[in-house]
Design a protein around this motif. Structure first.
Motif, PDB file in Angstrom:
ATOM      1  N   ILE A   1       0.847  -1.191   0.000  1.00  0.00           N
ATOM      2  CA  ILE A   1       0.000   0.000   0.000  1.00  0.00           C
ATOM      3  C   ILE A   1       0.882   1.239   0.000  1.00  0.00           C
ATOM      4  O   ILE A   1       1.710   1.418   0.900  1.00  0.00           O
ATOM      5  CB  ILE A   1      -0.924   0.010   1.234  1.00  0.00           C
ATOM      6  CG1 ILE A   1      -1.752  -1.273   1.245  1.00  0.00           C
ATOM      7  CG2 ILE A   1      -1.808   1.225   1.254  1.00  0.00           C
ATOM      8  CD1 ILE A   1      -1.955  -1.851   2.588  1.00  0.00           C
ATOM      9  N   HIS A   2       0.714   2.082  -1.003  1.00  0.00           N
ATOM     10  CA  HIS A   2       1.510   3.301  -1.120  1.00  0.00           C
ATOM     11  C   HIS A   2       0.728   4.470  -0.538  1.00  0.00           C
ATOM     12  O   HIS A   2      -0.407   4.738  -0.927  1.00  0.00           O
ATOM     13  CB  HIS A   2       1.846   3.578  -2.587  1.00  0.00           C
ATOM     14  CG  HIS A   2       2.676   2.497  -3.216  1.00  0.00           C
ATOM     15  ND1 HIS A   2       4.050   2.492  -3.179  1.00  0.00           N
ATOM     16  CD2 HIS A   2       2.317   1.374  -3.886  1.00  0.00           C
ATOM     17  CE1 HIS A   2       4.509   1.426  -3.809  1.00  0.00           C
ATOM     18  NE2 HIS A   2       3.479   0.719  -4.243  1.00  0.00           N
ATOM     19  N   LYS A   3       1.361   5.166   0.392  1.00  0.00           N
ATOM     20  CA  LYS A   3       0.769   6.364   0.977  1.00  0.00           C
ATOM     21  C   LYS A   3       1.794   7.488   0.922  1.00  0.00           C
ATOM     22  O   LYS A   3       2.980   7.266   0.690  1.00  0.00           O
ATOM     23  CB  LYS A   3       0.339   6.109   2.427  1.00  0.00           C
ATOM     24  CG  LYS A   3      -0.813   5.126   2.564  1.00  0.00           C
ATOM     25  CD  LYS A   3      -1.399   5.174   3.960  1.00  0.00           C
ATOM     26  CE  LYS A   3      -2.656   4.332   4.059  1.00  0.00           C
ATOM     27  NZ  LYS A   3      -3.305   4.446   5.381  1.00  0.00           N
ATOM     28  N   SER A   4       1.317   8.695   1.144  1.00  0.00           N
ATOM     29  CA  SER A   4       2.204   9.850   1.075  1.00  0.00           C
ATOM     30  C   SER A   4       3.316   9.736   2.111  1.00  0.00           C
ATOM     31  O   SER A   4       3.072   9.710   3.316  1.00  0.00           O
ATOM     32  CB  SER A   4       1.394  11.133   1.319  1.00  0.00           C
ATOM     33  OG  SER A   4       2.237  12.261   1.306  1.00  0.00           O
TER      34      SER A   4
ATOM     35  N   GLU B   1      -4.232   8.694  11.575  1.00  0.00           N
ATOM     36  CA  GLU B   1      -5.247   8.751  10.521  1.00  0.00           C
ATOM     37  C   GLU B   1      -6.462   7.883  10.806  1.00  0.00           C
ATOM     38  O   GLU B   1      -7.509   8.078  10.199  1.00  0.00           O
ATOM     39  CB  GLU B   1      -4.628   8.312   9.182  1.00  0.00           C
ATOM     40  CG  GLU B   1      -3.559   9.243   8.656  1.00  0.00           C
ATOM     41  CD  GLU B   1      -2.978   8.744   7.341  1.00  0.00           C
ATOM     42  OE1 GLU B   1      -3.412   7.669   6.881  1.00  0.00           O
ATOM     43  OE2 GLU B   1      -2.110   9.432   6.778  1.00  0.00           O
ATOM     44  N   ASP B   2      -6.330   6.917  11.682  1.00  0.00           N
ATOM     45  CA  ASP B   2      -7.389   5.924  11.898  1.00  0.00           C
ATOM     46  C   ASP B   2      -7.878   6.006  13.339  1.00  0.00           C
ATOM     47  O   ASP B   2      -7.085   5.990  14.283  1.00  0.00           O
ATOM     48  CB  ASP B   2      -6.852   4.519  11.609  1.00  0.00           C
ATOM     49  CG  ASP B   2      -7.975   3.524  11.340  1.00  0.00           C
ATOM     50  OD1 ASP B   2      -9.046   3.657  11.967  1.00  0.00           O
ATOM     51  OD2 ASP B   2      -7.777   2.625  10.507  1.00  0.00           O
TER      52      ASP B   2
ATOM     53  N   SER C   1      -1.671  -4.482   5.218  1.00  0.00           N
ATOM     54  CA  SER C   1      -2.668  -3.878   6.100  1.00  0.00           C
ATOM     55  C   SER C   1      -3.901  -4.767   6.105  1.00  0.00           C
ATOM     56  O   SER C   1      -4.299  -5.295   5.071  1.00  0.00           O
ATOM     57  CB  SER C   1      -3.037  -2.469   5.619  1.00  0.00           C
ATOM     58  OG  SER C   1      -4.074  -1.928   6.411  1.00  0.00           O
TER      59      SER C   1
ATOM     60  N   GLU D   1      -0.150   6.023  10.944  1.00  0.00           N
ATOM     61  CA  GLU D   1      -1.402   5.291  10.756  1.00  0.00           C
ATOM     62  C   GLU D   1      -2.350   5.524  11.927  1.00  0.00           C
ATOM     63  O   GLU D   1      -3.555   5.681  11.742  1.00  0.00           O
ATOM     64  CB  GLU D   1      -1.117   3.791  10.608  1.00  0.00           C
ATOM     65  CG  GLU D   1      -0.452   3.405   9.315  1.00  0.00           C
ATOM     66  CD  GLU D   1      -1.327   3.668   8.110  1.00  0.00           C
ATOM     67  OE1 GLU D   1      -2.495   3.244   8.119  1.00  0.00           O
ATOM     68  OE2 GLU D   1      -0.851   4.324   7.167  1.00  0.00           O
TER      69      GLU D   1
ATOM     70  N   ARG E   1       5.200   7.189   2.797  1.00  0.00           N
ATOM     71  CA  ARG E   1       5.465   5.867   3.376  1.00  0.00           C
ATOM     72  C   ARG E   1       4.815   4.786   2.531  1.00  0.00           C
ATOM     73  O   ARG E   1       3.921   5.051   1.721  1.00  0.00           O
ATOM     74  CB  ARG E   1       4.957   5.787   4.817  1.00  0.00           C
ATOM     75  CG  ARG E   1       3.452   5.923   4.986  1.00  0.00           C
ATOM     76  CD  ARG E   1       3.066   6.007   6.447  1.00  0.00           C
ATOM     77  NE  ARG E   1       1.641   6.041   6.667  1.00  0.00           N
ATOM     78  CZ  ARG E   1       0.885   7.125   6.581  1.00  0.00           C
ATOM     79  NH1 ARG E   1       1.442   8.290   6.268  1.00  0.00           N
ATOM     80  NH2 ARG E   1      -0.414   7.070   6.815  1.00  0.00           N
ATOM     81  N   GLU E   2       5.281   3.577   2.734  1.00  0.00           N
ATOM     82  CA  GLU E   2       4.723   2.416   2.050  1.00  0.00           C
ATOM     83  C   GLU E   2       4.551   1.294   3.059  1.00  0.00           C
ATOM     84  O   GLU E   2       5.451   1.025   3.859  1.00  0.00           O
ATOM     85  CB  GLU E   2       5.639   1.962   0.913  1.00  0.00           C
ATOM     86  CG  GLU E   2       5.123   0.750   0.156  1.00  0.00           C
ATOM     87  CD  GLU E   2       6.029   0.370  -0.997  1.00  0.00           C
ATOM     88  OE1 GLU E   2       5.911  -0.773  -1.490  1.00  0.00           O
ATOM     89  OE2 GLU E   2       6.868   1.202  -1.393  1.00  0.00           O
TER      90      GLU E   2
END
Length: 366
Positions: A40-43, A89-90, A50, A86, A45-46
Motif C-alpha cells: 500500500i503506497h501512501k504519502s 489517521e485511523d 494492512s 497510521e 510511506r509504504e
C-alpha cells in the motif's frame, strides 16, 4: 524436533518480495485478520501489509523482511514512524507487526523494550508457530509422520530433526530430511494441508530451489512417482466427466434475476450461448508510449497465457468466466459462439491423479 527455518524459493528480488508478502497474508489470517492488502503506497510511506480484524474494531499493519541478516534498530524506527502516522489517521486501534525471518539484533530487541509505542516482533520460528495455531499449516511432527507413511524411506536412513518450511508459489511446503552417516541424503515434500506432493509438483519445487542456490537436486526425493498406466484408470475418466458436468450445471446458464424482466422470464435458467455477446479487451500498454489496443477475447487468449480482468460491476467479468469454463469443458459448446477462442487442453488430468490440472471457476476472479 530440532530447529526449523523458512526459505523463500524465488531468486528475483521483486517476485521474491511479492511471494513473501502473499504468503505472509496467511499469517495475518491466522492471527484473526481478514482481507489483507499488500504493498500500500501512501504519502511519505509504504506499507507491506494492512488488514482489519474479523471481529474487533481494530486494524494491523505489517512490515515483512526476508533478509539474510537480522534486523536492526534503524528499520524498526522507520516502521514505528509509519505506525504512528497510521494511528493518527485511523480512529481504530492499530497494531504494528514486524516480521523478520532472520530475527532481530539484540540491541534492537532491547531498544524496543524501552519504547512507548509497542510493536509485535515475530521471527521465522514464531511465524511457523502462528501458522500452525491458525490451522494454516500442519505441524512439523505431523508432516514427518505423513512423510514416513506415504514417502517410505529406506530403513538405514535416520530422521533429520532440522527440517525446513519452503515458501513456494504453490504455497507452504514442508521439507522433511533424512540422513545417512550424519549427512543429508533424502527428503520428502509435504504440502501445508498434509498432502505429499506428486512427483511432478515436487520437481517444480526442486527446480525453484536449485535456481535459488539450494541443494535439493543433489538429494534423493522420496515423493511417490506416478504409477504406469494411471492414465487408463476409469476413476480418472469418471472424475473428469463429473467435473465437466458440474461446470455445465454451474456455468452453462444465466438467470435474469435482478434485471428488468417479468417474473416468468426472470426465474428461468437460460442457456449461456443464447445470450452471451463476444467481448473485446482493452489491453493496458506495457510501455507508456504504446497505445491501448482493443482486441477480441479469443485473440487475447491466444497470445497472453495470464490475464487480470478489470471492469466495473456489471461489466461482464463473471459471465466471461462462465463462458470460458463451459467452452473448455465442452468443445462443441465452444464453437457455438463466434468469439474465436483458441483450442487449448486447459481441462485435463495428468498421469498422476494428485497432479490434476483443471480450470477452477474462481481462478480468474479479482
Amino acid at each position: 524436533m530440532g530447529t526449523t527455518g523458512i526459505r523463500i524459493l524465488e531468486k528475483d528480488n521483486n517476485r521474491r518480495g511479492d511471494l513473501f508478502g502473499r504468503l505472509m497474508a496467511d499469517l495475518f489470517i491466522a492471527l484473526g485478520y481478514e482481507r489483507p492488502r499488500l504493498n500500500i503506497h501512501k504519502s511519505g510511506r509504504e506499507l507491506d501489509l494492512s488488514a482489519a480484524h474479523r471481529l474487533e474494531a481494530r486494524r494491523a499493519i505489517g512490515e515483512c523482511k526476508a533478509t539474510s541478516d537480522p534486523i536492526g534498530g534503524d528499520d524498526l524506527n522507520k516502521f514505528v514512524g509509519a505506525l504512528d502516522a497510521e494511528k493518527g489517521e485511523d480512529k481504530r486501534p492499530v497494531t504494528g507487526y514486524f516480521i523478520s525471518l532472520a530475527g532481530f539484533w539484540e540491541t534492537a530487541v532491547v531498544q524496543e523494550g524501552k519504547r512507548r509505542t509497542k510493536i509485535v516482533m515475530l521471527t521465522g520460528p514464531q511465524v511457523i508457530d502462528e501458522l500452525v495455531h491458525g490451522r494454516i499449516l500442519i505441524p512439523k511432527d505431523r508432516a514427518t509422520e505423513i512423510a514416513g507413511r506415504a514417502c517410505t524411506a529406506p530403513a538405514h536412513l535416520a530422521f533429520d530433526p532440522e527440517g525446513e518450511l519452503l515458501a513456494h508459489e504453490r504455497g507452504w511446503v514442508w521439507a522433511i530430511y533424512y540422513t545417512h552417516g550424519k549427512a543429508r541424503t533424502h527428503f520428502a515434500l509435504i504440502h501445508s494441508d498434509g498432502t505429499p506432493l506428486a512427483r511432478t509438483l515436487a520437481e517444480n519445487v526442486i527446480a525453484a530451489d536449485r535456481n535459488c542456490g539450494g541443494e535439493l537436486h543433489k538429494l534423493h526425493c522420496r515423493n511417490p512417482a506416478p504409477l504406469p498406466g494411471d492414465d487408463g484408470d476409469p476413476r480418472v475418466a469418471d472424475a473428469l466427466a463429473a467435473y465437466k458436468q458440474y461446470l455445465a450445471n454451474e456455468c452453462g446458464s444465466i438467470q435474469l434475476d435482478g434485471l428488468p424482466a417479468d417474473s416468468d422470464v426472470g426465474s428461468r435458467r437460460l442457456r449461456l450461448e443464447n445470450l452471451f455477446v463476444p467481448l473485446h479487451f482493452d489491453l493496458t500498454a506495457v510501455e507508456k508510449e504504446e497505445k491501448r489496443q482493443r482486441q477480441p477475447v479469443g485473440v487475447v487468449l491466444s497470445t497472453h497465457p495470464r490475464l487480470a480482468l478489470l471492469a466495473a460491476p456489471g461489466g461482464g467479468k463473471s459471465t466471461l468466466l462462465k463462458r470460458l469454463a463451459v467452452a473448455y469443458a465442452d468443445p462443441e459448446r465452444r464453437e457455438q459462439i463466434a468469439d474465436d477462442l483458441p483450442p487449448r487442453d486447459w481441462l485435463r488430468f495428468s498421469s498422476d491423479a494428485a497432479n490434476c490440472e483443471v480450470w477452477p471457476v474462481d481462478r480468474f476472479s479479482n
